[in-house]
Design a protein around this motif. Structure first.
Motif, PDB file in Angstrom:
ATOM      1  N   GLY A  10     -43.552  26.945 -49.313  1.00 33.33           N
ATOM      2  CA  GLY A  10     -43.296  28.160 -50.079  1.00 33.33           C
ATOM      3  C   GLY A  10     -41.818  28.483 -50.190  1.00 33.33           C
ATOM      4  N   HIS A  11     -41.506  29.731 -50.422  1.00 29.62           N
ATOM      5  CA  HIS A  11     -40.114  30.148 -50.590  1.00 29.62           C
ATOM      6  C   HIS A  11     -39.330  29.997 -49.297  1.00 29.62           C
ATOM      7  N   ASP A  12     -38.022  29.884 -49.438  1.00 29.93           N
ATOM      8  CA  ASP A  12     -37.116  29.765 -48.296  1.00 29.93           C
ATOM      9  C   ASP A  12     -36.820  31.167 -47.762  1.00 29.93           C
ATOM     10  N   LEU A  13     -37.466  31.523 -46.658  1.00 25.98           N
ATOM     11  CA  LEU A  13     -37.347  32.886 -46.133  1.00 25.98           C
ATOM     12  C   LEU A  13     -35.939  33.208 -45.632  1.00 25.98           C
ATOM     13  N   LYS A  14     -35.204  32.207 -45.170  1.00 24.84           N
ATOM     14  CA  LYS A  14     -33.832  32.454 -44.720  1.00 24.84           C
ATOM     15  C   LYS A  14     -32.949  32.837 -45.907  1.00 24.84           C
ATOM     16  N   GLN A  15     -33.112  32.155 -47.020  1.00 25.30           N
ATOM     17  CA  GLN A  15     -32.345  32.519 -48.213  1.00 25.30           C
ATOM     18  C   GLN A  15     -32.741  33.902 -48.708  1.00 25.30           C
ATOM     19  N   MET A  16     -34.034  34.196 -48.650  1.00 27.09           N
ATOM     20  CA  MET A  16     -34.495  35.502 -49.108  1.00 27.09           C
ATOM     21  C   MET A  16     -33.933  36.620 -48.232  1.00 27.09           C
ATOM     22  N   THR A  17     -33.854  36.370 -46.945  1.00 25.84           N
ATOM     23  CA  THR A  17     -33.292  37.361 -46.033  1.00 25.84           C
ATOM     24  C   THR A  17     -31.810  37.582 -46.320  1.00 25.84           C
ATOM     25  N   ALA A  18     -31.095  36.487 -46.588  1.00 25.18           N
ATOM     26  CA  ALA A  18     -29.670  36.603 -46.921  1.00 25.18           C
ATOM     27  C   ALA A  18     -29.480  37.386 -48.209  1.00 25.18           C
ATOM     28  N   GLY A  19     -30.416  37.265 -49.132  1.00 27.00           N
ATOM     29  CA  GLY A  19     -30.316  37.969 -50.402  1.00 27.00           C
ATOM     30  C   GLY A  19     -30.366  39.472 -50.255  1.00 27.00           C
ATOM     31  N   ARG A  20     -30.905  39.952 -49.156  1.00 28.04           N
ATOM     32  CA  ARG A  20     -30.985  41.399 -48.914  1.00 28.04           C
ATOM     33  C   ARG A  20     -29.617  42.038 -48.695  1.00 28.04           C
ATOM     34  N   GLN A  21     -28.597  41.234 -48.444  1.00 31.30           N
ATOM     35  CA  GLN A  21     -27.283  41.782 -48.107  1.00 31.30           C
ATOM     36  C   GLN A  21     -26.569  42.371 -49.320  1.00 31.30           C
ATOM     37  N   GLU A  24     -25.749  44.890 -52.503  1.00 31.28           N
ATOM     38  CA  GLU A  24     -25.704  46.356 -52.535  1.00 31.28           C
ATOM     39  C   GLU A  24     -27.044  46.968 -52.923  1.00 31.28           C
ATOM     40  N   ASP A  25     -27.808  46.255 -53.773  1.00 32.22           N
ATOM     41  CA  ASP A  25     -29.103  46.789 -54.213  1.00 32.22           C
ATOM     42  C   ASP A  25     -30.243  46.388 -53.285  1.00 32.22           C
ATOM     43  N   GLY A  26     -29.894  45.856 -52.121  1.00 33.45           N
ATOM     44  CA  GLY A  26     -30.914  45.457 -51.154  1.00 33.45           C
ATOM     45  C   GLY A  26     -31.609  44.155 -51.516  1.00 33.45           C
ATOM     46  N   GLY A  27     -31.100  43.485 -52.540  1.00 28.79           N
ATOM     47  CA  GLY A  27     -31.659  42.202 -52.938  1.00 28.79           C
ATOM     48  C   GLY A  27     -32.546  42.275 -54.168  1.00 28.79           C
ATOM     49  N   LYS A  28     -32.649  43.451 -54.793  1.00 27.84           N
ATOM     50  CA  LYS A  28     -33.572  43.612 -55.913  1.00 27.84           C
ATOM     51  C   LYS A  28     -33.291  42.619 -57.040  1.00 27.84           C
ATOM     52  N   ALA A  29     -32.043  42.510 -57.465  1.00 28.43           N
ATOM     53  CA  ALA A  29     -31.702  41.602 -58.562  1.00 28.43           C
ATOM     54  C   ALA A  29     -31.914  40.149 -58.142  1.00 28.43           C
ATOM     55  N   TYR A  30     -31.536  39.858 -56.900  1.00 29.20           N
ATOM     56  CA  TYR A  30     -31.705  38.485 -56.400  1.00 29.20           C
ATOM     57  C   TYR A  30     -33.175  38.098 -56.380  1.00 29.20           C
ATOM     58  N   PHE A  31     -34.026  38.989 -55.870  1.00 30.97           N
ATOM     59  CA  PHE A  31     -35.454  38.669 -55.778  1.00 30.97           C
ATOM     60  C   PHE A  31     -36.073  38.496 -57.165  1.00 30.97           C
ATOM     61  N   LYS A  32     -35.668  39.357 -58.110  1.00 32.95           N
ATOM     62  CA  LYS A  32     -36.209  39.211 -59.467  1.00 32.95           C
ATOM     63  C   LYS A  32     -35.825  37.870 -60.056  1.00 32.95           C
ATOM     64  N   ASP A  33     -34.571  37.484 -59.893  1.00 38.39           N
ATOM     65  CA  ASP A  33     -34.113  36.198 -60.409  1.00 38.39           C
ATOM     66  C   ASP A  33     -34.853  35.045 -59.734  1.00 38.39           C
ATOM     67  N   LEU A  34     -35.052  35.145 -58.431  1.00 43.97           N
ATOM     68  CA  LEU A  34     -35.740  34.089 -57.689  1.00 43.97           C
ATOM     69  C   LEU A  34     -37.173  33.909 -58.183  1.00 43.97           C
ATOM     70  N   PHE A  35     -37.899  35.006 -58.287  1.00 38.52           N
ATOM     71  CA  PHE A  35     -39.299  34.911 -58.712  1.00 38.52           C
ATOM     72  C   PHE A  35     -39.406  34.514 -60.190  1.00 38.52           C
ATOM     73  N   ASP A  36     -38.445  34.943 -61.005  1.00 36.77           N
ATOM     74  CA  ASP A  36     -38.435  34.513 -62.402  1.00 36.77           C
ATOM     75  C   ASP A  36     -38.216  33.005 -62.500  1.00 36.77           C
ATOM     76  N   ARG A  37     -37.317  32.482 -61.674  1.00 31.78           N
ATOM     77  CA  ARG A  37     -37.039  31.042 -61.703  1.00 31.78           C
ATOM     78  C   ARG A  37     -38.234  30.244 -61.192  1.00 31.78           C
ATOM     79  N   CYS A  38     -38.905  30.776 -60.185  1.00 27.69           N
ATOM     80  CA  CYS A  38     -40.094  30.110 -59.672  1.00 27.69           C
ATOM     81  C   CYS A  38     -41.190  30.101 -60.737  1.00 27.69           C
ATOM     82  N   THR A  39     -41.359  31.222 -61.410  1.00 30.42           N
ATOM     83  CA  THR A  39     -42.341  31.299 -62.498  1.00 30.42           C
ATOM     84  C   THR A  39     -42.029  30.293 -63.587  1.00 30.42           C
ATOM     85  N   SER A  40     -40.757  30.130 -63.914  1.00 30.13           N
ATOM     86  CA  SER A  40     -40.355  29.182 -64.939  1.00 30.13           C
ATOM     87  C   SER A  40     -40.740  27.756 -64.566  1.00 30.13           C
TER      88      SER A  40
END
Length: 261
Positions: A62-73, A75-91
């Motif tokens: 599945g997803h790389d949880l360490k990268q996802m945790t780093a994405g939380r750093q 300013e938005d708490g990772g919101k933009a990063y998570f959206k981009d990640l899940f969009d890329r996975c969907t693609s």
């Protein structure tokens, strides 16, 4: 060492996820590599079948949880990063179904969360005995909502929901019974069994398989009447292929077809 290795042989493209130390997690790098290959395969007439496998002791965790945790750093708490990640996975997942070539998952070890989604997004799957499947994000407080899309289109609804809400794993034979995988074989036979199916599919008329795969997913989203109307038109188009005419003639004349493709 490439994170995703590609090897083409006899019209079969082998994509081998090569990050065993991370259980072939769908990291940013893995998703990018898969997307690149999907885009390349879209216009590669030399490839008739794609096989996806994983190095080491697991198919994909599945997803790389360490990268996802780093994405939380951020300013938005990772919101933009998570959206981009899940969009890329969907693609990547939708891209596999939109490929003209059938895609076969060669699965061993574990296929969890987005790794299970990857199996469900492939057109077919062969699993080694002992393989375990799960959409277990709920166990860490993350419901597997995007994996749910592919899973619920592969297996019955109540069984999909049970897996999602309990986080429990199923074994390979249960996955076969539910329809998540096509075949379960001894671990030592996994590569050969997958190759057997791949070569059988590759021996068919590529143009017919291409138009058929596209129609398969299109009609699945339609009502009964629309599905028959659409697939009827697809068969008309297919019947007009020169190679289809030759295939029918060869069958009637009891000889191998002389296909141009």
């Amino acid at each position: 060492m490439k994170i995703l290795e590609r090897h083409d042989e006899n019209a079969v493209c082998h994509l081998h996820m090569n990050a065993p130390e991370r259980l072939n997690a769908l990291s940013e790098e893995m998703l990018e590599a898969l997307q690149t290959q999907i885009e390349s395969l879209q216009t590669d007439p030399s490839v008739r079948v794609v096989v996806i496998s994983g190095a080491g002791k697991a198919f994909c965790a599945g997803h790389d949880l360490k990268q996802m945790t780093a994405g939380r750093q951020a300013e938005d708490g990772g919101k933009a990063y998570f959206k981009d990640l899940f969009d890329r996975c969907t693609s990547v997942m939708t891209g596999l179904q939109r490929l003209p070539q059938p895609v076969i998952a060669q699965v061993h070890g574990i296929a969890t969360a987005a790794g299970c989604q990857l199996v469900a997004s492939c057109d077919m799957a062969v699993a080694a005995e002992g393989t375990r499947f799960g959409v277990n994000g709920v166990n860490i407080g993350l419901f597997c909502s995007t994996p749910m899309v592919a899973l619920s289109r592969n297996i019955p609804r109540k069984q999909a929901f049970e897996m999602l809400v309990t986080g429990q794993f199923i074994d390979a034979h249960r996955a076969e019974a539910l329809g998540l995988v096509n075949k379960v074989v001894p671990a030592g036979d996994l590569a050969d069994a997958t190759q057997e199916i791949a070569h059988l599919v590759a021996s068919k008329l590529g143009a017919a398989v291409k138009i058929g795969k596209q129609a398969f997913y299109e009609q699945a989203q339609m009502g009964l009447d629309d599905a028959y109307a659409h697939t009827g038109q697809v068969m008309v188009e297919n019947m007009l292929y020169r190679d289809t005419e030759e295939g029918i003639a060869a069958f009637l004349e009891k000889r191998p077809p002389d296909w141009s493709q």
